[in-house]
Design a protein around this motif. Sequence first.
Motif, PDB file in Angstrom:
ATOM      1  N   LEU A  85       0.824  -1.210   0.000  1.00  0.00           N
ATOM      2  CA  LEU A  85       0.000   0.000   0.000  1.00  0.00           C
ATOM      3  C   LEU A  85       0.860   1.263   0.000  1.00  0.00           C
ATOM      4  CD1 LEU A  85      -2.792   1.360   0.253  1.00  0.00           C
ATOM      5  CD2 LEU A  85      -2.569   1.132   2.745  1.00  0.00           C
ATOM      6  N   ILE A  86       1.913   1.266   0.793  1.00  0.00           N
ATOM      7  CA  ILE A  86       2.802   2.431   0.847  1.00  0.00           C
ATOM      8  C   ILE A  86       3.513   2.616  -0.491  1.00  0.00           C
ATOM      9  CG2 ILE A  86       4.865   3.383   1.941  1.00  0.00           C
ATOM     10  CD1 ILE A  86       2.338   3.527   3.623  1.00  0.00           C
ATOM     11  N   LYS A  91       3.275   8.601  -3.417  1.00  0.00           N
ATOM     12  CA  LYS A  91       3.350   9.915  -4.088  1.00  0.00           C
ATOM     13  C   LYS A  91       2.168  10.800  -3.708  1.00  0.00           C
ATOM     14  CE  LYS A  91       5.960   8.354  -8.149  1.00  0.00           C
ATOM     15  NZ  LYS A  91       5.977   8.233  -9.633  1.00  0.00           N
ATOM     16  N   GLU A  92       1.036  10.228  -3.427  1.00  0.00           N
ATOM     17  CA  GLU A  92      -0.166  11.002  -3.085  1.00  0.00           C
ATOM     18  C   GLU A  92      -0.311  11.221  -1.584  1.00  0.00           C
ATOM     19  OE1 GLU A  92      -0.264   8.281  -5.023  1.00  0.00           O
ATOM     20  OE2 GLU A  92      -0.466   9.268  -7.000  1.00  0.00           O
ATOM     21  N   GLN A  93       0.567  10.702  -0.786  1.00  0.00           N
ATOM     22  CA  GLN A  93       0.433  10.797   0.665  1.00  0.00           C
ATOM     23  C   GLN A  93       1.101  12.062   1.194  1.00  0.00           C
ATOM     24  OE1 GLN A  93       1.906   7.303   2.616  1.00  0.00           O
ATOM     25  NE2 GLN A  93       0.581   5.898   1.497  1.00  0.00           N
ATOM     26  N   ALA A 104      -2.067   3.082  11.995  1.00  0.00           N
ATOM     27  CA  ALA A 104      -3.158   2.143  11.736  1.00  0.00           C
ATOM     28  C   ALA A 104      -2.616   0.742  11.457  1.00  0.00           C
ATOM     29  CB  ALA A 104      -3.998   2.635  10.564  1.00  0.00           C
ATOM     30  N   HIS A 105      -1.517   0.690  10.721  1.00  0.00           N
ATOM     31  CA  HIS A 105      -0.917  -0.623  10.463  1.00  0.00           C
ATOM     32  C   HIS A 105      -0.410  -1.267  11.751  1.00  0.00           C
ATOM     33  CE1 HIS A 105       3.000  -2.817   9.736  1.00  0.00           C
ATOM     34  NE2 HIS A 105       2.094  -3.643   9.252  1.00  0.00           N
ATOM     35  N   PHE A 141       9.110  -3.857  10.228  1.00  0.00           N
ATOM     36  CA  PHE A 141       9.504  -4.322   8.895  1.00  0.00           C
ATOM     37  C   PHE A 141       8.495  -3.924   7.830  1.00  0.00           C
ATOM     38  CE2 PHE A 141      12.212  -7.232  11.362  1.00  0.00           C
ATOM     39  CZ  PHE A 141      13.402  -7.044  10.684  1.00  0.00           C
ATOM     40  N   GLY A 142       7.245  -3.731   8.202  1.00  0.00           N
ATOM     41  CA  GLY A 142       6.293  -3.241   7.222  1.00  0.00           C
ATOM     42  C   GLY A 142       6.667  -1.868   6.700  1.00  0.00           C
ATOM     43  N   TYR A 143       7.191  -1.020   7.560  1.00  0.00           N
ATOM     44  CA  TYR A 143       7.649   0.315   7.155  1.00  0.00           C
ATOM     45  C   TYR A 143       8.995   0.242   6.446  1.00  0.00           C
ATOM     46  CZ  TYR A 143       8.968   5.244   7.588  1.00  0.00           C
ATOM     47  OH  TYR A 143       9.356   6.528   7.326  1.00  0.00           O
TER      48      TYR A 143
END
Length: 212
Positions: A85-86, A91-93, A104-105, A141-143
């Motif tokens: 998702l990231i 670019k739009e965040q 949230a994650h 690790f998700g980030y």
Amino acid sequence: MSQPPPYPPPPQQPGGFNPYLQPAPPQQQQQPVFGPSPVPGQPPAPAFQPPQPLGQRPATGGNPVGAIVLGLAASILVALLYTGLIAATYKEQSVTVANALYLAHALINGAVVGFLVGSVGRGNNGAGIGGAVIAALGAFFGYVNALPLIFALEETPKAAFDLLEHEPFLPAKLWWHNNTGGVDWLNLLGLVLAAAVAWGLCYVVGKRRRQA
């Protein structure tokens, strides 16, 4: 020649001669005992006891190893979804949206891990601690994994591999520091949030499973 007695003899009672015709005392019946006969000189063997019904078996303590494995698999899956998702929407965040998605994650990762670990581990302390660590690592690790993926999409996968080969800790450094070069406390808060939610939900769900 002998004459017969003028009256018939009284009937014999089970307890012997009873001239007053009193009822005989009730005889005690010995209850049968299942099991081997006692041997002289040895203590008697315990009597046979029937097995407990299925509904009255004692509750088990859960499966902490299976809970850890299941929680780890779920955490990896949630982290991969967040990474994708990231990479697809970075670019739009804005900074606010990026921070909100990160927290949230962390919350979702901790909730999923805590529910699964609590359901399988049934409130086991070791499983709860392991679930908290797994949820925190999943948030981290998700980030971190999103950074080389973004670099691979912007450049080439080979360029991302070369970057990690020369700077393997660069994603972790970018996670640790904010835009001004200081410590990013929001990212640290995400780890605490994921661990706390996982441990708390594991405890609540495990307690309900034990009482069920």
